[in-house]
Design a protein around this motif. Structure first.
Motif, PDB file in Angstrom:
ATOM      1  N   ASP A 131       0.836  -1.217   0.000  1.00  0.00           N
ATOM      2  CA  ASP A 131       0.000   0.000   0.000  1.00  0.00           C
ATOM      3  C   ASP A 131       0.863   1.257   0.000  1.00  0.00           C
ATOM      4  N   LEU A 132       1.902   1.274  -0.842  1.00  0.00           N
ATOM      5  CA  LEU A 132       2.869   2.383  -0.824  1.00  0.00           C
ATOM      6  C   LEU A 132       2.397   3.541  -1.690  1.00  0.00           C
ATOM      7  N   ARG A 133       1.288   4.140  -1.252  1.00  0.00           N
ATOM      8  CA  ARG A 133       0.825   5.377  -1.860  1.00  0.00           C
ATOM      9  C   ARG A 133       1.555   6.552  -1.221  1.00  0.00           C
ATOM     10  N   LYS A 134       1.470   7.706  -1.844  1.00  0.00           N
ATOM     11  CA  LYS A 134       2.218   8.859  -1.329  1.00  0.00           C
ATOM     12  C   LYS A 134       1.763   9.276   0.065  1.00  0.00           C
ATOM     13  N   TYR A 135       0.505   8.988   0.415  1.00  0.00           N
ATOM     14  CA  TYR A 135       0.009   9.370   1.726  1.00  0.00           C
ATOM     15  C   TYR A 135       0.622   8.534   2.836  1.00  0.00           C
ATOM     16  N   ASN A 136       1.280   7.450   2.476  1.00  0.00           N
ATOM     17  CA  ASN A 136       1.902   6.586   3.483  1.00  0.00           C
ATOM     18  C   ASN A 136       3.388   6.837   3.640  1.00  0.00           C
ATOM     19  N   PHE A 137       3.855   7.967   3.096  1.00  0.00           N
ATOM     20  CA  PHE A 137       5.203   8.462   3.362  1.00  0.00           C
ATOM     21  C   PHE A 137       5.062   9.783   4.119  1.00  0.00           C
ATOM     22  N   LEU A 138       5.508   9.806   5.364  1.00  0.00           N
ATOM     23  CA  LEU A 138       5.420  11.011   6.191  1.00  0.00           C
ATOM     24  C   LEU A 138       6.813  11.400   6.668  1.00  0.00           C
ATOM     25  N   ARG A 139       6.900  12.553   7.337  1.00  0.00           N
ATOM     26  CA  ARG A 139       8.191  13.021   7.836  1.00  0.00           C
ATOM     27  C   ARG A 139       8.079  13.353   9.320  1.00  0.00           C
ATOM     28  N   ASP A 140       9.069  12.876  10.118  1.00  0.00           N
ATOM     29  CA  ASP A 140       9.037  13.176  11.548  1.00  0.00           C
ATOM     30  C   ASP A 140       9.737  14.496  11.839  1.00  0.00           C
ATOM     31  N   ASP A 141       9.763  14.875  13.099  1.00  0.00           N
ATOM     32  CA  ASP A 141      10.329  16.175  13.475  1.00  0.00           C
ATOM     33  C   ASP A 141      11.830  16.264  13.227  1.00  0.00           C
ATOM     34  N   GLY A 174      13.227  15.087  10.533  1.00  0.00           N
ATOM     35  CA  GLY A 174      13.448  15.097   9.087  1.00  0.00           C
ATOM     36  C   GLY A 174      13.496  13.734   8.436  1.00  0.00           C
ATOM     37  N   HIS A 175      13.282  12.651   9.204  1.00  0.00           N
ATOM     38  CA  HIS A 175      13.326  11.310   8.630  1.00  0.00           C
ATOM     39  C   HIS A 175      12.035  11.007   7.873  1.00  0.00           C
ATOM     40  N   ILE A 176      12.167  10.347   6.748  1.00  0.00           N
ATOM     41  CA  ILE A 176      10.997   9.839   6.044  1.00  0.00           C
ATOM     42  C   ILE A 176      10.532   8.583   6.767  1.00  0.00           C
ATOM     43  N   VAL A 177       9.232   8.449   6.981  1.00  0.00           N
ATOM     44  CA  VAL A 177       8.680   7.328   7.743  1.00  0.00           C
ATOM     45  C   VAL A 177       7.621   6.628   6.895  1.00  0.00           C
ATOM     46  N   ILE A 178       7.734   5.313   6.786  1.00  0.00           N
ATOM     47  CA  ILE A 178       6.763   4.505   6.049  1.00  0.00           C
ATOM     48  C   ILE A 178       5.690   4.035   7.027  1.00  0.00           C
ATOM     49  N   ILE A 179       4.438   4.362   6.751  1.00  0.00           N
ATOM     50  CA  ILE A 179       3.355   4.043   7.683  1.00  0.00           C
ATOM     51  C   ILE A 179       2.333   3.116   7.028  1.00  0.00           C
ATOM     52  N   ASP A 180       1.344   2.721   7.814  1.00  0.00           N
ATOM     53  CA  ASP A 180       0.149   2.003   7.360  1.00  0.00           C
ATOM     54  C   ASP A 180       0.480   0.623   6.796  1.00  0.00           C
ATOM     55  N   TRP A 181       0.704  -0.330   7.688  1.00  0.00           N
ATOM     56  CA  TRP A 181       1.049  -1.699   7.322  1.00  0.00           C
ATOM     57  C   TRP A 181      -0.154  -2.631   7.413  1.00  0.00           C
ATOM     58  N   GLY A 182      -1.361  -2.078   7.389  1.00  0.00           N
ATOM     59  CA  GLY A 182      -2.565  -2.880   7.558  1.00  0.00           C
ATOM     60  C   GLY A 182      -2.851  -3.855   6.433  1.00  0.00           C
ATOM     61  N   TYR A 183      -2.329  -3.567   5.224  1.00  0.00           N
ATOM     62  CA  TYR A 183      -2.529  -4.470   4.096  1.00  0.00           C
ATOM     63  C   TYR A 183      -1.276  -5.297   3.806  1.00  0.00           C
ATOM     64  N   SER A 184      -0.285  -5.243   4.679  1.00  0.00           N
ATOM     65  CA  SER A 184       0.956  -5.979   4.431  1.00  0.00           C
ATOM     66  C   SER A 184       0.706  -7.481   4.478  1.00  0.00           C
ATOM     67  N   VAL A 185       1.520  -8.220   3.736  1.00  0.00           N
ATOM     68  CA  VAL A 185       1.327  -9.662   3.579  1.00  0.00           C
ATOM     69  C   VAL A 185       2.672 -10.368   3.706  1.00  0.00           C
ATOM     70  N   THR A 186       2.614 -11.684   3.853  1.00  0.00           N
ATOM     71  CA  THR A 186       3.828 -12.488   3.931  1.00  0.00           C
ATOM     72  C   THR A 186       4.454 -12.628   2.550  1.00  0.00           C
ATOM     73  N   LYS A 187       5.724 -12.344   2.483  1.00  0.00           N
ATOM     74  CA  LYS A 187       6.452 -12.375   1.212  1.00  0.00           C
ATOM     75  C   LYS A 187       6.344 -13.742   0.534  1.00  0.00           C
ATOM     76  N   ASP A 188       6.130 -13.709  -0.774  1.00  0.00           N
ATOM     77  CA  ASP A 188       6.126 -14.876  -1.673  1.00  0.00           C
ATOM     78  C   ASP A 188       4.924 -15.799  -1.491  1.00  0.00           C
ATOM     79  N   LYS A 189       3.988 -15.445  -0.606  1.00  0.00           N
ATOM     80  CA  LYS A 189       2.758 -16.227  -0.525  1.00  0.00           C
ATOM     81  C   LYS A 189       1.801 -15.809  -1.639  1.00  0.00           C
ATOM     82  N   THR A 190       0.818 -16.640  -1.910  1.00  0.00           N
ATOM     83  CA  THR A 190      -0.169 -16.370  -2.953  1.00  0.00           C
ATOM     84  C   THR A 190      -1.531 -16.178  -2.313  1.00  0.00           C
ATOM     85  N   GLY A 191      -2.281 -15.178  -2.811  1.00  0.00           N
ATOM     86  CA  GLY A 191      -3.590 -14.928  -2.240  1.00  0.00           C
ATOM     87  C   GLY A 191      -4.341 -13.879  -3.019  1.00  0.00           C
ATOM     88  N   SER A 192      -5.377 -13.328  -2.408  1.00  0.00           N
ATOM     89  CA  SER A 192      -6.193 -12.301  -3.042  1.00  0.00           C
ATOM     90  C   SER A 192      -5.532 -10.936  -2.895  1.00  0.00           C
TER      91      SER A 192
END
Length: 558
Positions: free
Chosen positions: A434-444, A446-464
């Motif tokens: 779910d790496l849309r632009k809204y899921n890249f934020l910046r902390d105080d 100056g670090h870029i932070v990747i957020i919103d892991w609710g749709y994350s999945v196990t690597k190399d598995k197959t599914g919907s």
């Protein structure tokens, strides 16, 4: 020496001597074995023999056996190289390098409503129960003309005039000692996230914030048969929005008026059904708001003033806080409403600022479970580019740091994003999806932070599929069109990054591309085909094609 050589072993660096008048004249063909400096014992005279004065160019390259580094450098060159290939007016190199602007806070579009306002109004009226006014009517009277709603604008007056008239009358009532609530004009303020009710009632001396809304109202003209179904549906939707933003609250009053008459609805959050909250509705009958020639207050006027004299507790407002054992997190303000949740700024027992994320509907609890489990693992890394989970329950998450929306994307950000994704792919076996632009934020810091892991999945598995459909790779879109399941490969995240950077840079219009809602049924195949057509028609320069190919070919297992 470029900044991205940091951390590379010195013995792995390669050095060439080339004879060119300008750095722009250097080509890959020149960086061959014959021009490479391999003997560190050579003197400057030996090394640069025969090269014209002023033509000395030293080229240092990082080893290319690591595709991550290669892709990182390609990303960093996006702004510089693309400027020469696009016809759009994107400004100078220096300006664009510093200002890869994100879109405004308004998203390309919000999740589409499942019904129209008219449909909602018809539905509400079909199940609405008539109820009596629940409070003892006020004994307050008004001696001054202002506040009696006399001589309202005629039926042909624009709604702006109605708004101004209503607010003048309510301001006068708000000055009475007996009233505890103030009516605030919010018709041009997106107070309820992106929604703009005509007015809200908030306790005196409290700041204007969506968490402080006690009641909400709309000003609409009546037709011959009273308020239309669309008017009712429109007003009710604001009440439902308040209950969504204030998660512990169970009911809210909604006022609907044309400055002559006024009616009220009570919107109550009912038990969930099929994973979604349902509401019940009570209706207090239409009453006259405007004083006639006598000084006897009409019933509608008494209703309004009585509401203004109520306490926030009387009207259903609940202190917005969450408890986790001995830890209490107070909600300070609503930050955003996303696809699955409402996000708040909060403060913990030690007055530290935190992020509080609360599920919008029970159907999203699986996303919260996924994100909670993922953040529990990712938090152990203590990466400045990942959130740290502090508390969590079935329907809420408390994390740190509190970030802000990105105002511009820096070169360093791209490298940090790629390295963080590589770490997550290799050591935690997760694909973000779910790496849309809204899921890249910046902390105080100056670090870029990747957020919103609710749709994350196990690597190399197959599914919907679930995730950011608008930036998915072509082969995923093609699989969805065919109705096939997909394999959760790390390359999905990398291609999503490439396409997200493209959208951030080029800023396509709403008509060009639309974010897909996951609320309710929709035609996935049709949407996937439209997006496949979009990317085919828009990504035509060699730079973006090459960048896509490198992301596709990338092997993060090494």
């Amino acid at each position: 020496m470029p900044n991205d050589t940091a951390g590379v072993d010195a013995y792995k660096l390669r050095l060439w001597s080339v004879d060119v008048a300008s750095i722009n004249d250097i080509s890959e063909e020149m960086l061959n074995d014959s021009n490479e400096i391999t003997d560190g014992r050579c003197t400057i005279a030996d090394t640069l023999f025969g090269i014209k004065e002023g033509n000395v160019r030293v080229v240092i390259k990082i080893p290319v056996n690591n595709n991550i580094s290669n892709l990182k450098r390609e990303f960093q060159s996006v702004v510089r190289e693309e400027l020469s290939g696009v016809k759009e007016d994107v400004g100078s190199l220096k300006n664009e390098l510093k200002k890869v602007r994100l879109q405004s806070e308004e998203m390309w579009f919000s999740a589409p409503a499942t019904v129209t306002e008219t449909d909602k109004g018809i539905f509400v009226r079909s199940i609405c129960q008539d109820i009596s006014f629940p409070f003892t009517l006020t004994n307050t009277t008004q001696r001054r003309i202002l506040g009696k709603f006399r001589n309202p604008p005629n039926e042909n007056a624009p709604e702006k005039k109605l708004q101004e008239f209503f607010m003048r009358q309510c301001t006068a009532l708000g000055s009475l000692d007996s009233t505890k609530l103030m009516v605030h004009d919010t018709h041009s303020t997106p107070l309820l996230n992106t929604r703009k009710p005509d007015f809200v009632l908030i306790p005196k001396e409290w700041p204007l914030d969506s968490l402080n809304v006690v009641a909400v109202g709309e000003i609409r003209k009546q037709s011959g048969n009273g308020f239309s179904n669309a008017d009712v549906g429109h007003a009710i939707s604001f009440g439902e929005k308040v209950l969504q933003i204030q998660p512990r609250r169970s009911f809210v009053y909604v006022l609907l008026t044309d400055c002559i008459d006024i009616c009220m609805f009570k919107v109550t959050k009912a038990n969930e059904a099929k994973g979604q909250f349902r509401f019940s509705y009570g209706r207090i009958s239409l009453q006259t708001l405007t004083f006639n020639t006598t000084n006897n207050p009409p019933t509608g006027w008494k209703h309004l003033v009585t509401i203004m004299e109520c306490t926030h507790d009387d009207l259903g407002w609940v202190d917005p806080s969450l408890n986790f054992g001995t830890n209490t997190v107070n909600l300070v303000r609503s930050i955003n409403t996303g696809r699955t949740s409402v996000v708040y700024e909060g403060k913990d027992n030690d007055n530290n600022r935190v992020v509080v994320k609360i599920a919008k509907e029970p159907i999203y609890l699986s996303c919260f479970k996924t994100e909670k489990n993922g953040l529990n693992k990712l938090s152990t890394k203590n990466s400045p580019h990942l959130q740290k989970l502090l508390h969590g329950s079935e329907n809420n998450l408390v994390t740190t740091p509190l970030c802000s929306k990105v105002n511009h994307l820096q070169k360093k950000d791209i490298g940090d994003i790629i390295k963080t994704l590589k770490m997550v792919h290799l050591y935690y076996n997760r694909v973000h999806m779910d790496l849309r632009k809204y899921n890249f934020l910046r902390d105080d810091d100056g670090h870029i932070v990747i957020i919103d892991w609710g749709y994350s999945v196990t690597k190399d598995k197959t599914g919907s599929f679930a995730g950011a459909l608008e930036v998915m790779p072509d082969y995923i879109l093609e699989s969805l069109i065919k109705g096939e399941q997909i394999t959760y490969s790390p390359r999905i995240d990398l291609i999503c990054c490439v396409r997200t950077f493209y959208l951030m840079f080029h800023k396509p219009t709403n008509a060009d591309i639309k974010r897909i809602s996951f609320n309710g049924a929709f035609d996935t195949k049709s949407k996937a085909q439209k997006l496949l057509n979009f990317w085919s028609n828009h990504v035509k320069t060699n730079l973006w094609k090459n960048l896509y190919k490198q992301a596709y070919d990338l092997n993060t297992k090494n």
